[in-house]
Design a protein around this motif. Sequence first.
Motif, PDB file in Angstrom:
ATOM      1  N   MET A  61       0.789  -1.186  -0.040  1.00  0.00           N
ATOM      2  CA  MET A  61      -0.046  -0.016  -0.095  1.00  0.00           C
ATOM      3  C   MET A  61       0.896   1.365  -0.044  1.00  0.00           C
ATOM      4  N   ILE A  62       1.620   1.486   0.951  1.00  0.00           N
ATOM      5  CA  ILE A  62       2.523   2.494   1.251  1.00  0.00           C
ATOM      6  C   ILE A  62       3.583   2.554   0.087  1.00  0.00           C
ATOM      7  N   THR A  63       4.260   1.341   0.029  1.00  0.00           N
ATOM      8  CA  THR A  63       5.620   1.168  -0.862  1.00  0.00           C
ATOM      9  C   THR A  63       5.154   1.680  -2.412  1.00  0.00           C
ATOM     10  N   ALA A  64       3.890   1.150  -2.912  1.00  0.00           N
ATOM     11  CA  ALA A  64       3.138   1.144  -4.104  1.00  0.00           C
ATOM     12  C   ALA A  64       2.806   2.560  -4.259  1.00  0.00           C
ATOM     13  N   THR A  65       2.351   3.592  -3.339  1.00  0.00           N
ATOM     14  CA  THR A  65       2.171   4.815  -3.176  1.00  0.00           C
ATOM     15  C   THR A  65       3.485   5.550  -3.556  1.00  0.00           C
ATOM     16  N   TYR A  66       4.572   5.322  -3.091  1.00  0.00           N
ATOM     17  CA  TYR A  66       5.798   5.892  -3.119  1.00  0.00           C
ATOM     18  C   TYR A  66       6.303   5.619  -4.452  1.00  0.00           C
ATOM     19  N   PHE A  67       6.249   4.390  -4.905  1.00  0.00           N
ATOM     20  CA  PHE A  67       6.958   4.167  -6.240  1.00  0.00           C
ATOM     21  C   PHE A  67       6.184   4.867  -7.239  1.00  0.00           C
ATOM     22  N   LEU A  68       4.974   4.884  -7.317  1.00  0.00           N
ATOM     23  CA  LEU A  68       4.109   5.496  -8.270  1.00  0.00           C
ATOM     24  C   LEU A  68       4.114   7.113  -8.312  1.00  0.00           C
ATOM     25  N   SER A  69       4.336   7.543  -7.113  1.00  0.00           N
ATOM     26  CA  SER A  69       4.674   8.855  -7.116  1.00  0.00           C
ATOM     27  C   SER A  69       6.161   9.421  -7.748  1.00  0.00           C
ATOM     28  N   VAL A  70       7.259   8.467  -7.393  1.00  0.00           N
ATOM     29  CA  VAL A  70       8.415   8.741  -7.873  1.00  0.00           C
ATOM     30  C   VAL A  70       8.417   8.683  -9.444  1.00  0.00           C
ATOM     31  N   ILE A  71       7.598   7.426  -9.981  1.00  0.00           N
ATOM     32  CA  ILE A  71       7.482   7.342 -11.540  1.00  0.00           C
ATOM     33  C   ILE A  71       6.690   8.538 -11.956  1.00  0.00           C
ATOM     34  N   GLY A  72       5.639   8.819 -11.451  1.00  0.00           N
ATOM     35  CA  GLY A  72       4.658   9.752 -12.045  1.00  0.00           C
ATOM     36  C   GLY A  72       5.260  11.170 -12.051  1.00  0.00           C
ATOM     37  N   PHE A  73       6.202  11.610 -11.019  1.00  0.00           N
ATOM     38  CA  PHE A  73       6.689  12.746 -10.950  1.00  0.00           C
ATOM     39  C   PHE A  73       7.857  12.969 -11.931  1.00  0.00           C
ATOM     40  N   THR A  74       8.692  11.973 -12.166  1.00  0.00           N
ATOM     41  CA  THR A  74       9.632  11.503 -13.061  1.00  0.00           C
ATOM     42  C   THR A  74       9.229  12.022 -14.388  1.00  0.00           C
ATOM     43  N   LEU A  75       8.006  11.340 -14.965  1.00  0.00           N
ATOM     44  CA  LEU A  75       7.571  11.302 -16.423  1.00  0.00           C
ATOM     45  C   LEU A  75       6.790  12.770 -16.530  1.00  0.00           C
ATOM     46  N   VAL A  76       6.287  13.011 -15.667  1.00  0.00           N
ATOM     47  CA  VAL A  76       5.514  14.413 -15.828  1.00  0.00           C
ATOM     48  C   VAL A  76       6.641  15.767 -15.998  1.00  0.00           C
ATOM     49  N   MET A  77       7.682  15.571 -15.000  1.00  0.00           N
ATOM     50  CA  MET A  77       8.631  16.646 -15.458  1.00  0.00           C
ATOM     51  C   MET A  77       9.487  16.425 -16.587  1.00  0.00           C
ATOM     52  N   HIS A  78       9.671  15.189 -17.180  1.00  0.00           N
ATOM     53  CA  HIS A  78      10.197  14.785 -18.408  1.00  0.00           C
ATOM     54  C   HIS A  78       9.530  15.428 -19.419  1.00  0.00           C
ATOM     55  N   PHE A  79       8.178  15.106 -19.693  1.00  0.00           N
ATOM     56  CA  PHE A  79       7.562  15.589 -20.810  1.00  0.00           C
ATOM     57  C   PHE A  79       6.994  16.766 -20.771  1.00  0.00           C
ATOM     58  N   LEU A  80       6.961  17.483 -19.574  1.00  0.00           N
ATOM     59  CA  LEU A  80       6.041  18.710 -19.538  1.00  0.00           C
ATOM     60  C   LEU A  80       7.099  19.675 -19.507  1.00  0.00           C
ATOM     61  N   VAL A  81       8.192  19.677 -18.825  1.00  0.00           N
ATOM     62  CA  VAL A  81       9.166  20.606 -18.333  1.00  0.00           C
ATOM     63  C   VAL A  81      10.433  20.588 -19.399  1.00  0.00           C
ATOM     64  N   ASN A  82      10.951  19.368 -19.615  1.00  0.00           N
ATOM     65  CA  ASN A  82      11.949  19.395 -20.498  1.00  0.00           C
ATOM     66  C   ASN A  82      12.171  17.838 -20.802  1.00  0.00           C
ATOM     67  N   ASP A  83      12.071  17.458 -22.243  1.00  0.00           N
ATOM     68  CA  ASP A  83      12.097  16.280 -22.567  1.00  0.00           C
ATOM     69  C   ASP A  83      13.454  15.689 -22.868  1.00  0.00           C
ATOM     70  N   ASN A  84      14.549  16.366 -22.666  1.00  0.00           N
ATOM     71  CA  ASN A  84      15.794  15.982 -22.990  1.00  0.00           C
ATOM     72  C   ASN A  84      16.191  14.606 -21.896  1.00  0.00           C
ATOM     73  N   TYR A  85      16.595  13.808 -22.278  1.00  0.00           N
ATOM     74  CA  TYR A  85      16.860  12.522 -21.515  1.00  0.00           C
ATOM     75  C   TYR A  85      17.939  12.628 -20.563  1.00  0.00           C
ATOM     76  N   TYR A  86      18.829  13.499 -20.991  1.00  0.00           N
ATOM     77  CA  TYR A  86      19.984  13.747 -20.094  1.00  0.00           C
ATOM     78  C   TYR A  86      19.786  14.315 -18.571  1.00  0.00           C
ATOM     79  N   LEU A  87      18.540  14.910 -18.491  1.00  0.00           N
ATOM     80  CA  LEU A  87      17.760  15.568 -17.254  1.00  0.00           C
ATOM     81  C   LEU A  87      16.969  14.297 -16.677  1.00  0.00           C
ATOM     82  N   LEU A  88      16.852  13.165 -17.064  1.00  0.00           N
ATOM     83  CA  LEU A  88      16.162  12.274 -16.305  1.00  0.00           C
ATOM     84  C   LEU A  88      16.522  11.913 -14.968  1.00  0.00           C
TER      85      LEU A  88
END
Length: 266
Positions: A1-28
């Motif tokens: 439950m808590i672990t799943a929330t953590y990883f979903l938050s990490v993955i979601g934030f990473t993808l959102v920042m990558h596609f909406l702010v800067n899609d350069n892969y070196y910033l991943l």
Amino acid sequence: MITATYFLSVIGFTLVMHFLVNDNYYLLPVWFIIALLVGFIVTLLLVIIQLPFLNKVSLLNSYKHRLYRSVAYFLGHIILRIKLDVTGIENIPKDGRLTIYANHKSYVDPIILMEVVNRPTSYTPKMSVYKLPIMKQLLTSVGAFPIDRSSDRNTARAMVDAIKVVKQGVAMVIFPEGGIKDRNDIKMVAMRAGAYRLGMKAEANLLPISIDGTTQVKHNYPFKSTKIKVTIHKPILYDDVKDLKTADIADKVFHIINESLEKPTI
């Protein structure tokens, strides 16, 4: 439950920042590192916003129990990187009055027991712990028994409530050394006979548990995982010790816990 929330938050934030702010892969890698902190904050907030509800529901509420076990798993395995080797899990009574006694060498110990013991549990923290952010609400929600070393009267009053908690079927975790004693020795090095009064007054069975390895967490973290061995001994039935003095009961539990710690296994 808590672990799943953590990883979903990490993955979601990473993808959102990558596609909406800067899609350069070196910033991943940058987004991912920031996401680790964001994920932790989101996970913490998830628990905090539920505290009013958790304080109102029964101590035996199954959702509360699963939530706190998932918090313990997250803190232990994901944050602190511990690896548990548990033996004797079948010795934990599934219900009934129970007090749990274990050696105490690290602040990680309660986290481990909250995960390992698959039934609602409560604890006996010293009053200073209640001053930490959020801890008062968390401990209150599990029916904790605060130890006020500056006032025997306050401790006695709290024990009355703790006895009621145990009689409800909540397993009370007690560290009979009276705090963390001698971190360099995994064995129990002290015993307070008074720690067993709660179990006797509540007419509860006693469950000794040996914890081996938590002293290494502070040395290994964060670059190395820590292996911790937890040995759950057979419960001591209340009817078998009810006529003994608390000092004799303390001595009995003391030797059971230390027996499996005589030879380091980690």
